[in-house]
Design an enzyme around this catalytic site. Structure first.
Site, PDB file in Angstrom:
ATOM      1  N   ASP A   1      93.408  37.250  18.393  1.00 41.19           N
ATOM      2  CA  ASP A   1      94.106  37.420  17.108  1.00 41.19           C
ATOM      3  C   ASP A   1      94.439  36.050  16.502  1.00 41.19           C
ATOM      4  OD1 ASP A   1      95.119  38.696  14.919  1.00 41.19           O
ATOM      5  OD2 ASP A   1      96.907  39.493  15.903  1.00 41.19           O
TER       6      ASP A   1
ATOM      7  N   GLY B   1     101.537  35.575  12.276  1.00 35.47           N
ATOM      8  CA  GLY B   1     100.290  35.045  12.844  1.00 35.47           C
ATOM      9  C   GLY B   1     100.439  33.709  13.518  1.00 35.47           C
TER      10      GLY B   1
ATOM     11  N   LEU C   1      89.118  34.061  10.576  1.00 38.06           N
ATOM     12  CA  LEU C   1      88.546  32.745  10.246  1.00 38.06           C
ATOM     13  C   LEU C   1      88.886  32.306   8.820  1.00 38.06           C
ATOM     14  CD1 LEU C   1      85.070  32.952  12.042  1.00 38.06           C
ATOM     15  CD2 LEU C   1      87.178  31.872  12.840  1.00 38.06           C
TER      16      LEU C   1
HETATM   17 ZN    ZN Z   1      96.072  43.141  13.513  1.00 35.34          ZN
END
Ligand code: ZN
Length: 442
Positions: A322, A341, A71
């Site tokens: 994730d 990410g 977050l």
């Molecule tokens: Zn990770």
């Protein structure tokens, strides 16, 4: 004050075995109060204080639970805030998420955990369970103050406010003796150690899966062994102290092979994988969009099939989104430099339904179990994960239509590899503790 809600005419999830039944669901004071075939006949629907939600032809599911997300708050609120992150989670049908500790600063002290948790309670639109770091500053060298203090608080017997999940996620934990100490303490305290398995020397500065695609694109590869050797090591160590660790975002067939082998000798563990590892393979990567740069990397189709088979067999029992927001400026720096990410909440359900249920790996009710009561049981959440009287009024209403993902997210970031993809299954409304926190039609 929260309105009470009646959800009418939907296909309500019972459990993996019984599937769905047509029922009305009444939520009062934040809790599920009644489940009935004929609530309409008893004047409930005429009560002005009860909001009516039409779920005809829709599926009414328990709120989804995400065991692993980022977050970014405190310290990286240009990527996401507690408010935007939880709004994004709600838009993905989630009513409970476990936030990782790799914020800035890292949540490795009890005081920081307390202040972050209290901020989350006021700003978040759904429930957040904040994880604590296992080691100080993720150094892997010394157990963190929050881990040691929480272990002491819990073993003193009184009920204390502590994290229930500890993780150095974002960093591999490569100190076997220290891990053994952590596993022993976690066993005593009943904590879940969520393990991001990564051996940095084997990662060797790789940026995508080490295979044909990395050679073709001339990008340094991340070997499967960088994950699987850590899975083997930590499961063997955990077994020595009779602890069941949790392996998060598993990506490789090798790791699954290790788990299959050791499960036969009764080694105990739990595991998850992510929607993007199930939906994409490295065939989908062309080296242009860095939204495909995730850690662990999206691997080959053989790895993807091994993960799906592990889900079918119950070896992997839940999912980690994730969700990992980064700004466009950070991501737009080429495959070698961009941070790892991708955002994931809002596409999770569609990606999972499309990659697991439509091709027949598991049934729809089995998928719902993995999104709801299975993680609830892993996290020891009481009265959560089912639609039953007395359970928390956390509901996700979905349809199974096809939709194309647009570059328009509730998240503050838009680093999604799903933009432009067509998915089946989408969240229509999310209710958290009896309050509507997401409504696609509004
Ligand atoms: Zn990770």
């Amino acid at each position: 004050m929260k309105n009470d809600i009646i959800i009418k005419g939907g296909n309500v999830f019972i459990d993996a075995q019984h599937g769905f039944v047509k029922k009305d669901v009444l939520i009062k004071n934040g809790y599920i109060s009644n489940l009935s075939d004929c609530l309409e006949g008893n004047n409930i629907s005429e009560d002005k204080n009860i909001e009516s939600v039409d779920a005809t032809d829709k599926f009414v599911l328990p709120g989804f639970i995400d065991i692993h997300c980022h977050l970014r708050d405190p310290g990286q609120t240009h990527k996401e805030t507690t408010l935007t992150g939880t709004k994004s989670a709600a838009a993905g049908g989630f009513t409970y998420v476990v936030a990782m500790a790799n914020t800035s600063p890292i949540i490795d002290t009890y005081e920081l955990w307390k202040s972050t948790s209290s901020h989350q309670k006021t700003e978040g639109v759904i429930k957040i369970s904040q994880a604590g770091a296992i080691t100080e500053k993720f150094s892997g060298e010394i157990l963190s103050e929050i881990f040691l203090k929480s272990s002491k608080l819990v073993s003193s017997g009184d009920k204390h406010d502590t994290p229930i999940v500890f993780s150095d996620d974002g960093c591999g934990f490569n100190n076997p003796q220290l891990f053994k100490e952590a596993a022993s303490l976690a066993k005593k305290a009943g904590f879940l150690l969520l393990l991001h398995e990564e051996n940095l020397s084997l990662v060797n500065k790789g940026v995508i899966h080490d295979g044909e695609k990395s050679k073709k694109l001339n990008l340094p590869g991340i070997s499967s062994s960088s994950e699987s050797v850590c899975v083997a090591r930590d499961l063997i160590i955990s077994h020595e102290v009779d602890y069941s660790p949790h392996f998060t975002h598993l990506s490789s067939k090798q790791s699954i092979d290790v788990l299959i082998g050791l499960a036969q000798s009764n080694y105990k563990f739990s595991a998850d994988t992510t929607p993007h590892h199930l939906f994409f393979s490295d065939k989908d990567i062309d080296g242009t969009s860095t939204n495909f740069k995730v850690n662990p990397p999206i691997r080959s189709i053989h790895d993807q099939n091994a993960l799906k088979e592990a889900i079918r067999q119950g070896l992997i029992e839940c999912f980690a989104t994730d969700h990992a927001p980064h700004s466009a400026k950070e991501k737009d720096t080429g495959f070698t430099n961009a941070p790892f990410g991708a955002i994931a909440f809002e596409t999770a359900f569609g990606a999972l339904y499309s990659s697991l249920v439509i091709p027949g790996w598991i049934s729809f009710p089995q998928l719902v179990s993995m999104l709801t009561h299975k993680p609830a049981s892993l996290l020891h959440l009481e009265n959560s994960g089912y639609i039953k009287p007395g359970f928390v009024g956390d509901i996700s209403i979905v349809d199974l239509h096809k939709w194309t993902v647009k570059d328009a997210f509730a998240s503050k970031s838009n680093n999604s590899p799903f933009i432009g993809k067509t998915l089946s299954g989408r969240v229509l409304k999310t209710i958290s503790e009896g309050a509507i926190v997401y409504d696609r039609e509004n």
